[in-house]
Write a protein that holds these residues in place. Sequence first.
Motif, mmCIF file in Angstrom:
data_model
loop_
_atom_site.group_PDB
_atom_site.id
_atom_site.type_symbol
_atom_site.label_atom_id
_atom_site.label_comp_id
_atom_site.label_asym_id
_atom_site.label_seq_id
_atom_site.Cartn_x
_atom_site.Cartn_y
_atom_site.Cartn_z
ATOM 1 N N MET A 136 0.957 -1.367 -0.105
ATOM 2 C CA MET A 136 0.054 -0.120 -0.092
ATOM 3 C C MET A 136 0.947 1.136 -0.095
ATOM 4 S SD MET A 136 -3.067 -0.754 -0.569
ATOM 5 C CE MET A 136 -3.950 0.779 -0.054
ATOM 6 N N THR A 137 2.108 1.260 0.326
ATOM 7 C CA THR A 137 3.170 2.066 0.470
ATOM 8 C C THR A 137 3.298 2.986 -1.097
ATOM 9 O OG1 THR A 137 4.193 0.660 1.780
ATOM 10 C CG2 THR A 137 5.170 2.908 1.485
ATOM 11 N N SER A 138 2.709 2.106 -2.181
ATOM 12 C CA SER A 138 2.729 2.813 -3.241
ATOM 13 C C SER A 138 2.002 4.025 -3.436
ATOM 14 C CB SER A 138 1.779 1.900 -4.460
ATOM 15 O OG SER A 138 2.620 0.610 -4.577
ATOM 16 N N TYR A 158 -0.581 -7.603 -3.909
ATOM 17 C CA TYR A 158 -0.176 -8.758 -4.703
ATOM 18 C C TYR A 158 1.341 -8.816 -4.789
ATOM 19 C CZ TYR A 158 -4.869 -7.863 -6.045
ATOM 20 O OH TYR A 158 -6.432 -7.820 -6.121
ATOM 21 N N ARG A 159 1.673 -10.045 -4.316
ATOM 22 C CA ARG A 159 3.147 -10.483 -4.503
ATOM 23 C C ARG A 159 3.228 -12.241 -4.756
ATOM 24 N NH1 ARG A 159 5.650 -7.913 1.109
ATOM 25 N NH2 ARG A 159 4.541 -5.996 0.836
ATOM 26 N N ARG A 160 4.108 -12.357 -5.672
ATOM 27 C CA ARG A 160 4.213 -13.754 -6.019
ATOM 28 C C ARG A 160 4.823 -14.579 -4.874
ATOM 29 N NH1 ARG A 160 6.542 -14.447 -11.732
ATOM 30 N NH2 ARG A 160 5.522 -16.443 -11.537
ATOM 31 N N HIS A 172 -3.964 -8.338 2.529
ATOM 32 C CA HIS A 172 -4.426 -6.990 2.545
ATOM 33 C C HIS A 172 -3.567 -6.124 3.696
ATOM 34 C CE1 HIS A 172 -8.078 -8.733 1.046
ATOM 35 N NE2 HIS A 172 -8.265 -7.814 0.720
ATOM 36 N N GLN A 173 -3.097 -4.650 3.284
ATOM 37 C CA GLN A 173 -2.254 -4.017 4.180
ATOM 38 C C GLN A 173 -3.162 -2.835 4.530
ATOM 39 O OE1 GLN A 173 1.267 -3.221 1.714
ATOM 40 N NE2 GLN A 173 2.493 -4.923 3.145
ATOM 41 N N ILE A 174 -2.577 -2.219 5.873
ATOM 42 C CA ILE A 174 -3.144 -0.898 6.047
ATOM 43 C C ILE A 174 -1.692 -0.114 6.193
ATOM 44 C CG2 ILE A 174 -4.204 0.483 8.074
ATOM 45 C CD1 ILE A 174 -5.951 -1.637 8.744
ATOM 46 N N ASP A 175 -1.514 0.909 5.565
ATOM 47 C CA ASP A 175 -0.613 1.900 5.590
ATOM 48 C C ASP A 175 -0.718 3.134 6.432
ATOM 49 O OD1 ASP A 175 1.437 0.041 4.087
ATOM 50 O OD2 ASP A 175 2.425 1.866 3.498
ATOM 51 N N GLY A 176 -0.011 3.853 6.982
ATOM 52 C CA GLY A 176 -0.368 5.067 7.557
ATOM 53 C C GLY A 176 0.888 5.978 7.498
ATOM 54 N N TYR A 249 15.533 -2.848 7.861
ATOM 55 C CA TYR A 249 15.841 -1.917 6.658
ATOM 56 C C TYR A 249 14.838 -1.973 5.422
ATOM 57 C CZ TYR A 249 18.018 0.022 2.623
ATOM 58 O OH TYR A 249 17.976 0.892 1.387
ATOM 59 N N PHE A 250 14.261 -0.602 5.304
ATOM 60 C CA PHE A 250 13.434 -0.595 4.206
ATOM 61 C C PHE A 250 14.006 0.606 3.301
ATOM 62 C CE2 PHE A 250 10.259 -1.792 7.548
ATOM 63 C CZ PHE A 250 9.800 -2.865 6.721
ATOM 64 N N PRO A 251 14.084 0.546 2.003
ATOM 65 C CA PRO A 251 14.817 1.695 1.263
ATOM 66 C C PRO A 251 14.044 3.096 1.431
ATOM 67 C CG PRO A 251 14.034 -0.141 -0.258
ATOM 68 C CD PRO A 251 13.541 -0.574 1.264
ATOM 69 N N PHE A 252 12.644 3.114 2.033
ATOM 70 C CA PHE A 252 11.946 4.354 2.129
ATOM 71 C C PHE A 252 11.817 4.532 3.563
ATOM 72 C CE2 PHE A 252 8.748 0.828 2.843
ATOM 73 C CZ PHE A 252 9.073 0.094 1.993
ATOM 74 N N THR A 253 12.500 4.087 4.520
ATOM 75 C CA THR A 253 12.529 4.527 6.007
ATOM 76 C C THR A 253 14.064 4.433 6.643
ATOM 77 O OG1 THR A 253 11.855 2.483 6.738
ATOM 78 C CG2 THR A 253 10.046 4.479 6.618
ATOM 79 N N TRP A 292 6.500 10.158 9.981
ATOM 80 C CA TRP A 292 6.589 8.570 10.421
ATOM 81 C C TRP A 292 5.574 7.888 9.612
ATOM 82 C CZ3 TRP A 292 2.297 6.939 12.507
ATOM 83 C CH2 TRP A 292 1.630 7.530 13.585
ATOM 84 N N ALA A 293 5.973 6.387 9.270
ATOM 85 C CA ALA A 293 5.060 5.683 8.595
ATOM 86 C C ALA A 293 5.002 4.190 8.583
ATOM 87 C CB ALA A 293 5.346 6.006 7.055
ATOM 88 N N PHE A 294 3.997 3.481 8.404
ATOM 89 C CA PHE A 294 3.944 2.137 8.804
ATOM 90 C C PHE A 294 3.239 1.580 7.667
ATOM 91 C CE2 PHE A 294 -0.377 1.387 10.093
ATOM 92 C CZ PHE A 294 -0.561 2.753 10.377
ATOM 93 N N GLY A 295 3.524 0.162 7.521
ATOM 94 C CA GLY A 295 2.305 -0.923 7.016
ATOM 95 C C GLY A 295 2.354 -2.218 7.517
HETATM 96 N N1 DAH Z 1 5.513 -1.555 2.720
HETATM 97 C C1 DAH Z 1 6.478 -2.228 3.562
HETATM 98 C C2 DAH Z 1 5.936 -4.007 3.198
HETATM 99 O O1 DAH Z 1 5.214 -4.044 2.505
HETATM 100 C C3 DAH Z 1 5.712 -2.121 4.949
HETATM 101 C C4 DAH Z 1 6.273 -0.626 5.387
HETATM 102 C C5 DAH Z 1 7.411 -0.357 6.122
HETATM 103 C C6 DAH Z 1 5.388 0.470 5.229
HETATM 104 C C7 DAH Z 1 7.670 1.001 6.421
HETATM 105 C C8 DAH Z 1 5.650 1.665 5.444
HETATM 106 C C9 DAH Z 1 6.639 1.813 6.150
HETATM 107 O O2 DAH Z 1 4.922 2.719 5.008
HETATM 108 O O3 DAH Z 1 7.329 3.080 6.430
HETATM 109 O O4 DAH Z 1 6.807 -4.568 3.868
#
Ligand code: DAH
Length: 433
Positions: A136-138, A158-160, A172-176, A249-253, A292-295
């Motif tokens: 959902m981070t898209s 969707y992931r293979r 399903h994901q909830i992102d914030g 590690y995430f490329p976006f945080t 800050w963000a999460f998924g």
């Molecule tokens: N997009 C990540 C995943 O699918 C989860 C995630 C991590 C979302 C960090 C975020 C974030 O918005 O800040 O595994």
Amino acid sequence: MILRKLLFTFHIRNNCTRGFSIVHPKVVQSISLLNQNFPRDDYTNVTEKIISHLGQNLHLQEGHPINIVTQRVLNYFYASFKNSRGNPQFSMYNNLCPIVTTAQNFDSLLIPTNHVSRSKSDCYYINQQHLLRAHMTSHQSELMKSGLDNFLMVGDVYRRDEIDRTHYPVFHQIDGVRLRSKNQLFPNDNDLDIFELGDYTENIGSQDKQACHTLEAVKLMEFELKSTLLGVAKSIFGEDFKYRWVDTYFPFTQPSWELEVFYEGMWMEVLGCGIMKQAILTNAGITNKVGWAFGLGVERISMCLYKIPDIRLFWSKDSGFLNQFKNQEVNAKITYRPISQYPQCINDISFWLPNDKEYCENDFYDLVRTIGGDRIEQVTLKDDFLHPKTGRRSHCYRIIYRHMERTLKQEEVNLIHKKIEKEAAKQLFVNIR
Ligand code: DAH
């Protein structure tokens, strides 16, 4: 947008020429998804089976466990973050289109061009430019560009992946996301800032923080992020559960963490989060805030909460599964009861309630269970009718018969059903219609 009509078609056109010239059949294939046409190319790897999940929108189906958990997360945010007028600060987006561009899914989140998560073996590509979103981070960047500071997004991703008890290629994901300015973070202290002075574009920083952020800002953000997410988890699992934060590690945080919950003897990752990379905000036109963000994975949480043993059950249309969650209060304590893999037999029963005696629905349910035993899966009141002239009341119940170990024959069910009719008339003084 309501995603309803789905077609998986490809049109083949031949470029035929007249006369004797050689025919080069130029095959143009396209896929039509959610009323949009996409040309196929070497990247195309979506399958008809995967496409059949588009538009099912389990998160929008009232009473579905995915919908209930989403509602609980949302309620937590509504209650915890209010503005000075008492209105919720967070808004929820639940109908963002699952077809996204590689720019949305990867580039906007600074995912390098050679990153493994872009590979055809991990994603469902429609063509080289489009894919079914892998997270959902898209949508994070586009919603920030539209001016939002506090928002949640829920949807299907969707992931293979292999298919087994805990993996399914659609979930399903909830992102914030929460963005904070210097004044919001340090309202009473003019000396504190959120950004370091100087040019930090070359310096990437450490696991502790990005070079451009002050440590005070990052620590305060980390505190708010972790206490919020722990609050969400506690509002769902109760006060008593084992958890741990793991650096990741995430490329976006940066820094980034995962929350793991101890469930049935093992540590299970339920969410990823972190301090948003400042370049993502800058690219979205935001220069005075940090975020800050999460998924989080909705199936994972729902499986733990309701003790649902298999992720495939979420896609079940079987009323034996769905009715365990339907018409329940969002915070109701529900423990999933395994359903049989054998088919159901459905019989209805209608009767007039006694005029001169009290009738109690639970007496009827007990009677059905006493007679039908384990062959009864569900009994529901289908219709409650009051005759306008006579004032008599009639009830119609649907009884769903099903055995855990074998297929029930209709004749066998009819015998039990007849007995229920007879005993109800005798014991509860009803008149079978
Ligand atoms: N997009 C990540 C995943 O699918 C989860 C995630 C991590 C979302 C960090 C975020 C974030 O918005 O800040 O595994």
